[in-house]
Write a protein that holds these residues in place. Structure first.
Motif, PDB file in Angstrom:
ATOM      1  N   SER A 146       0.822  -1.208   0.000  1.00  0.00           N
ATOM      2  CA  SER A 146       0.000   0.000   0.000  1.00  0.00           C
ATOM      3  C   SER A 146       0.855   1.256   0.000  1.00  0.00           C
ATOM      4  CB  SER A 146      -0.920   0.015   1.227  1.00  0.00           C
ATOM      5  OG  SER A 146      -1.695  -1.153   1.308  1.00  0.00           O
ATOM      6  N   GLU A 147       1.884   1.259   0.825  1.00  0.00           N
ATOM      7  CA  GLU A 147       2.719   2.447   0.956  1.00  0.00           C
ATOM      8  C   GLU A 147       3.426   2.792  -0.352  1.00  0.00           C
ATOM      9  OE1 GLU A 147       5.711   4.269   4.371  1.00  0.00           O
ATOM     10  OE2 GLU A 147       5.689   2.105   4.001  1.00  0.00           O
ATOM     11  N   THR A 148       3.695   1.766  -1.166  1.00  0.00           N
ATOM     12  CA  THR A 148       4.348   2.001  -2.453  1.00  0.00           C
ATOM     13  C   THR A 148       3.524   2.943  -3.326  1.00  0.00           C
ATOM     14  OG1 THR A 148       5.234  -0.248  -2.343  1.00  0.00           O
ATOM     15  CG2 THR A 148       5.358   0.865  -4.460  1.00  0.00           C
ATOM     16  N   ILE A 149       2.200   2.834  -3.244  1.00  0.00           N
ATOM     17  CA  ILE A 149       1.331   3.673  -4.074  1.00  0.00           C
ATOM     18  C   ILE A 149       1.469   5.139  -3.693  1.00  0.00           C
ATOM     19  CG2 ILE A 149      -1.056   4.171  -4.701  1.00  0.00           C
ATOM     20  CD1 ILE A 149      -1.699   1.232  -4.202  1.00  0.00           C
ATOM     21  N   VAL A 150       1.357   5.432  -2.409  1.00  0.00           N
ATOM     22  CA  VAL A 150       1.371   6.832  -1.992  1.00  0.00           C
ATOM     23  C   VAL A 150       2.762   7.445  -2.125  1.00  0.00           C
ATOM     24  CG1 VAL A 150       1.697   6.351   0.476  1.00  0.00           C
ATOM     25  CG2 VAL A 150       0.503   8.426  -0.231  1.00  0.00           C
ATOM     26  N   VAL A 151       3.808   6.675  -1.850  1.00  0.00           N
ATOM     27  CA  VAL A 151       5.171   7.179  -2.059  1.00  0.00           C
ATOM     28  C   VAL A 151       5.402   7.405  -3.555  1.00  0.00           C
ATOM     29  CG1 VAL A 151       7.629   6.707  -1.762  1.00  0.00           C
ATOM     30  CG2 VAL A 151       6.019   6.038   0.025  1.00  0.00           C
ATOM     31  N   GLY A 152       4.930   6.464  -4.371  1.00  0.00           N
ATOM     32  CA  GLY A 152       5.050   6.625  -5.814  1.00  0.00           C
ATOM     33  C   GLY A 152       4.279   7.830  -6.321  1.00  0.00           C
ATOM     34  N   PHE A 153       3.123   8.107  -5.738  1.00  0.00           N
ATOM     35  CA  PHE A 153       2.338   9.275  -6.136  1.00  0.00           C
ATOM     36  C   PHE A 153       3.087  10.567  -5.809  1.00  0.00           C
ATOM     37  CE2 PHE A 153      -0.870  12.556  -5.098  1.00  0.00           C
ATOM     38  CZ  PHE A 153      -1.461  12.684  -6.350  1.00  0.00           C
ATOM     39  N   HIS A 154       3.728  10.585  -4.647  1.00  0.00           N
ATOM     40  CA  HIS A 154       4.515  11.766  -4.276  1.00  0.00           C
ATOM     41  C   HIS A 154       5.655  11.977  -5.276  1.00  0.00           C
ATOM     42  CE1 HIS A 154       6.439  14.759  -1.702  1.00  0.00           C
ATOM     43  NE2 HIS A 154       7.578  14.094  -1.844  1.00  0.00           N
ATOM     44  N   HIS A 155       6.244  10.893  -5.750  1.00  0.00           N
ATOM     45  CA  HIS A 155       7.411  10.975  -6.635  1.00  0.00           C
ATOM     46  C   HIS A 155       7.018  11.207  -8.092  1.00  0.00           C
ATOM     47  CE1 HIS A 155      11.564  10.334  -7.789  1.00  0.00           C
ATOM     48  NE2 HIS A 155      11.227   9.349  -8.609  1.00  0.00           N
ATOM     49  N   TRP A 156       6.017  10.461  -8.585  1.00  0.00           N
ATOM     50  CA  TRP A 156       5.660  10.506 -10.001  1.00  0.00           C
ATOM     51  C   TRP A 156       4.377  11.283 -10.296  1.00  0.00           C
ATOM     52  CZ3 TRP A 156       6.855   4.956  -8.839  1.00  0.00           C
ATOM     53  CH2 TRP A 156       8.165   4.611  -9.222  1.00  0.00           C
ATOM     54  N   GLY A 157       3.611  11.614  -9.272  1.00  0.00           N
ATOM     55  CA  GLY A 157       2.322  12.228  -9.517  1.00  0.00           C
ATOM     56  C   GLY A 157       1.353  11.228 -10.124  1.00  0.00           C
TER      57      GLY A 157
END
Length: 642
Positions: free
Chosen positions: A105-116
């Protein structure tokens, strides 16, 4: 695999809707019996039911994350699994980002912060999620490429609510001022096609986020949807002598997908019907779990079961196999409960045996693999051979085609060659509507007299055909493209999600993997339907993987003896009772439906699928509209890990 609710308010404080949230979560506790959580600020309200699969002790939701200067900037609710989360975590950590859990789950939100918004292009898995950014005061919502995970939404003056199940939005209807009128256009689509096509639901004010789409919105703003994934079967060819390289790529992609889909901190099993798709998945899964359990279901009636073949396959690949036999009495008793779980009816009789095999599997495992998607990606339906069989008509002058089409319509029903002539003299857009249609317009008007011709299946299929033509797909690919957007989303994946989640069982579908699709989309038509078979390239790729006895078996699926049961003592009386008791006289010509039932029993015509479509709706109406039928659903609790 869980259940989420996300609300973004419009002019009110999100905390005012906490009581509504407390009603919305329990009705889908079956999606996540292990834990529940809520969170809100002034604008956003999140609720979550968790089925713990990875990082069991942590990764609780709603999940908060942020960079060092604002460590709780984002809130996330997420339903699904990200199978490449380990690789993404390593990539994001290399970019200097930190993680606080071991889950996906955390991968999604961290990825969103990084890649939008581009994060969705990096995710390999099944997902529906919502992220609230407390700095920008905006919400980002996304659904996976194929629509494996569901996501409903509704907008009122109070705001917009997203949920994994429609019934959760219905529970919030009074609080948010939601109009609960039915959508007659969607009803006609359902009766015509046996499912309600995306983005519709049977309620006018509730819609679905479509597969492969993202949504952005802010408090009081509009829901802005954007498609990020369009499946494109490329026009391609394989150099002579290069077929084996393609077959090897297919096998390697599938083996890698199954390996990724086996990632879990709980026990993973596999469904096994005896056909090539599930046999391939189970065989590959056993490489990662020597003690793999497999499950199948069937009926006592001869010719309506793959139990014996599944058992033979299980023995050949060396797995322990568990079987559930379903009786007509069990079948009828379970229907109201199953329709409640579905949210909107799907008139596929195989839903019921699937429910029972999922119920059986859940006593032993928490996750199962299955073979959904292979037919759509690799050309598995017999109808896909039609462009070859009808090829001679391509050389007939258009004037003669028109005359032959007129002749075909006046030939007697059942006359040899009538169907071939009808289909061969029509363009694909007219003759192919997907796997599900079982009413022509005259039959449709018999049971719903108010049906409009402009609302028939072509309203659903025309835009999809236009897209496949724009992309330059070959005739087989155009049929696959249509099925990916209709039958697969409306039937296959609805029952895969809803029926297994009804039993708090996570279903994973390794064929519907973006890496597998990247190979499948390059297969030319002549290697999909070669040698008078379907899925030719896939069969060749699996020659060294699956047992030989299943390689060229005729597709059977989950056949149900509905035709016999509705004509016989098993379900005829039950069907009469459902029709007579239903308060749907403003929708159906019930006298005509009863006539169809009598005709079916007398053997005048096989109306079994048409009758089942109507009866399933009537039961749905009795549950959700009339409140006359008690589905007798028990919300069950399970231990965190089996």
């Amino acid at each position: 695999m869980c259940g989420l609710v996300a609300m973004l308010t419009s002019g009110a404080t999100a905390g005012d809707y906490t009581d509504a949230m407390s009603s919305a979560l329990p009705c889908m506790r079956h999606r996540g019996p292990d834990a529940a959580g809520t969170w809100h600020d002034d604008d956003a309200l999140f609720g979550f039911n968790r089925l713990a699969i990875i990082d069991l002790e942590h990764s609780h939701q709603p999940l908060r994350w942020g960079p060092e200067d604002n460590p709780e900037r984002y809130a996330l609710v997420f339903n699904g699994e990200i199978y490449n989360f380990i690789e993404l975590r390593e990539e994001l950590q290399a970019a200097g980002l930190t993680f606080h859990t071991e889950g996906d789950s955390e991968t999604i939100v961290v990825g969103f912060h990084h890649w939008g918004a581009e994060v969705v292009q990096h995710l390999r898995g099944m997902f529906a999620f919502a992220i609230w950014d407390t700095e920008t005061r905006s919400m980002f919502v996304a659904r996976d490429q194929f629509g494996i995970k569901p996501l409903f939404y509704a907008t009122t003056e109070a705001g917009t609510v997203f949920a994994s199940e429609k019934k959760s939005i219905l529970e919030m209807a009074d609080a948010i001022g939601l109009d609960l009128s039915l959508d007659r256009r969607a009803i006609e689509h359902y009766v015509d096609l046996q499912y309600t096509p995306e983005p519709e639901t049977l309620h006018s004010a509730i819609r679905r986020v479509e597969s492969g789409c993202t949504v952005t919105l802010s408090p009081g703003g509009e829901v802005v949807s954007e498609r990020y994934f369009t499946p494109n079967f490329q026009v391609t060819s394989v150099p002579k002598g290069g077929e084996q390289e393609l077959f090897d790529r297919i096998a390697a992609a599938l083996e890698d997908s199954v390996a990724k889909h086996m990632r879990a901190d709980v026990t993973v099993g596999s469904f096994l019907s005896g056909g090539i798709d599930s046999s391939a998945i189970a065989t590959l899964a056993k490489r990662h779990n020597p003690n793999l359990l497999t499950f199948t279901t069937g009926f006592e009636r001869e010719g309506y079961s793959e139990v014996d073949v599944a058992a033979e396959t299980a023995e050949a690949i060396g797995v322990e196999h568990i079987v559930k036999i379903v009786s007509p009495e069990e079948y009828a008793a379970a229907v109201p409960k199953i329709i409640w779980y579905l949210d909107d009816p799907v008139a596929d009789p195989s839903l019921v045996p699937l429910y029972f095999v999922a119920e059986t599997a859940r006593k032993h495992v928490k996750v199962v693999l299955s073979g959904e998607g292979a037919d759509e990606l690799f050309g598995g339906y017999t109808i896909y051979k039609e462009p070859l069989s009808l090829a001679p008509f391509d050389k007939v002058p258009s004037a003669l085609l028109k005359g032959l089409n007129t002749l075909s319509r006046v030939l007697p029903e059942g006359m040899k060659g009538k169907s071939l002539l009808e289909r061969g003299t029509q363009p694909m857009e007219s003759r192919y509507y997907g796997n599900a249609r079982n009413f022509n317009f005259e039959q449709l008007q018999r049971v719903i007299p108010w049906a409009k011709p402009e609302w028939d299946h072509r309203e659903v299929t025309a835009p999809i055909y236009a897209e496949s033509a724009r992309l330059g797909m070959d005739p087989v690919a155009r049929m696959q493209h249509l099925d990916l957007f209709t039958w697969m989303r409306g039937d296959i994946l609805v029952k895969a999600d809803k029926i297994n989640m009804a039993n708090s069982l996570e279903l994973r579908v390794p064929f519907l993997d973006k890496e597998v699709f990247e190979v499948a989309q390059t297969i030319p038509a002549d290697l999909k339907i070669a040698n008078n078979t379907t899925k030719y390239a896939l069969r060749k790729a699996l020659e060294q993987i699956v047992p030989p006895h299943v390689l060229h078996r005729k597709k059977l699926g989950f056949p149900v003896p509905m035709r016999h049961w509705l004509a016989g003592d098993e379900l005829f009386g039950w069907a009469q009772e459902q029709i007579n008791a239903s308060q749907t006289d403003d929708i159906f010509n019930k006298a005509a439906v009863l006539e169809m039932l009598d005709e079916h029993r007398a053997g005048v015509s096989d109306h079994s699928r048409r009758l089942w479509t109507v009866i399933a709706f009537m039961i749905w109406h009795g549950i959700f509209i009339e409140k006359r039928i008690d589905p007798q659903v028990e919300q069950r609790d399970y231990p965190v890990q089996l």
